[in-house]
Scaffold this motif. Sequence first.
Motif, PDB file in Angstrom:
ATOM      1  N   UNK A   1       0.888  -1.161   0.000  1.00  0.00           N
ATOM      2  CA  UNK A   1       0.000   0.000   0.000  1.00  0.00           C
ATOM      3  C   UNK A   1       0.923   1.208   0.000  1.00  0.00           C
ATOM      4  N   UNK A   2       1.018   1.841  -1.149  1.00  0.00           N
ATOM      5  CA  UNK A   2       1.913   2.981  -1.295  1.00  0.00           C
ATOM      6  C   UNK A   2       1.283   3.972  -2.270  1.00  0.00           C
ATOM      7  N   UNK A   3       1.874   5.149  -2.401  1.00  0.00           N
ATOM      8  CA  UNK A   3       1.325   6.101  -3.368  1.00  0.00           C
ATOM      9  C   UNK A   3       1.316   5.568  -4.804  1.00  0.00           C
ATOM     10  N   UNK A   4       2.209   4.616  -5.119  1.00  0.00           N
ATOM     11  CA  UNK A   4       2.292   4.121  -6.494  1.00  0.00           C
ATOM     12  C   UNK A   4       1.667   2.738  -6.686  1.00  0.00           C
ATOM     13  N   UNK A   5       1.264   2.057  -5.595  1.00  0.00           N
ATOM     14  CA  UNK A   5       0.671   0.728  -5.726  1.00  0.00           C
ATOM     15  C   UNK A   5      -0.632   0.655  -4.952  1.00  0.00           C
ATOM     16  N   UNK A   6      -1.596  -0.044  -5.531  1.00  0.00           N
ATOM     17  CA  UNK A   6      -2.910  -0.201  -4.922  1.00  0.00           C
ATOM     18  C   UNK A   6      -3.006  -1.589  -4.284  1.00  0.00           C
ATOM     19  N   UNK A   7      -2.437  -1.733  -3.108  1.00  0.00           N
ATOM     20  CA  UNK A   7      -2.419  -3.019  -2.425  1.00  0.00           C
ATOM     21  C   UNK A   7      -3.794  -3.583  -2.163  1.00  0.00           C
ATOM     22  N   UNK A   8      -4.744  -2.744  -1.790  1.00  0.00           N
ATOM     23  CA  UNK A   8      -6.106  -3.232  -1.523  1.00  0.00           C
ATOM     24  C   UNK A   8      -6.742  -3.727  -2.821  1.00  0.00           C
ATOM     25  N   UNK A   9      -6.479  -3.044  -3.914  1.00  0.00           N
ATOM     26  CA  UNK A   9      -6.956  -3.519  -5.216  1.00  0.00           C
ATOM     27  C   UNK A   9      -6.349  -4.866  -5.571  1.00  0.00           C
ATOM     28  N   UNK A  10      -5.068  -5.045  -5.235  1.00  0.00           N
ATOM     29  CA  UNK A  10      -4.409  -6.334  -5.480  1.00  0.00           C
ATOM     30  C   UNK A  10      -5.034  -7.434  -4.618  1.00  0.00           C
ATOM     31  N   UNK A  11      -5.398  -7.092  -3.384  1.00  0.00           N
ATOM     32  CA  UNK A  11      -6.073  -8.064  -2.512  1.00  0.00           C
ATOM     33  C   UNK A  11      -7.415  -8.454  -3.128  1.00  0.00           C
ATOM     34  N   UNK A  12      -8.178  -7.459  -3.562  1.00  0.00           N
ATOM     35  CA  UNK A  12      -9.487  -7.742  -4.161  1.00  0.00           C
ATOM     36  C   UNK A  12      -9.344  -8.643  -5.393  1.00  0.00           C
ATOM     37  N   UNK A  13      -8.342  -8.371  -6.228  1.00  0.00           N
ATOM     38  CA  UNK A  13      -8.112  -9.207  -7.415  1.00  0.00           C
ATOM     39  C   UNK A  13      -7.741 -10.629  -7.016  1.00  0.00           C
TER      40      UNK A  13
END
Length: 165
Positions: free
Chosen positions: A143-155
């Motif tokens: 989870x960073x300004x350049x990566x969407x960690x929560x979106x990756x979890x959802x995927x």
Amino acid sequence: MKERLIVFLFLSTYWACNNKDTVMNRLDKQFKISLLELANKEPEPTSIYMVIPRAGCNGCISDAERYLIRCLEDSLDHDYIHFILTDFDSEKTLRARFGALYKSSRLLIDQQDSFISNKSLTSSYPTIYFFDANGDLSAVSEMSPSKNGIGDIDSWVLENWQNAK
């Protein structure tokens, strides 16, 4: 000349894939070592672990903590994810911040700072480790300004967890 270019491209691709596998294998091994130090267990198959440091990107850490609270409050729909809090000031502060959720079996408190002191795993961002059905590390996000960690979890959930249930 064209043959050399093809050989170069093939070898470059081969090396890049092998290097990625080597990095993933090293992270898998280091994560498992730290988890064994912390909880005396291996990662659960088909699961996700989010490691949340105390210091770093304040907005990212705050977002991760809000996500942690939401997931632990709604444990039936989020039982695939475990959280590890590392490099914290005091357990008293954590108990005050998370209340009854502090006692959740899916919240691991890294009292020995095993994760933050492991140079392979240290990050100023909440880091997300994805494990496959064999218990092997399959992906890492943050989870960073350049990566969407929560979106990756959802995927990941759409691809893996729902099929595993």
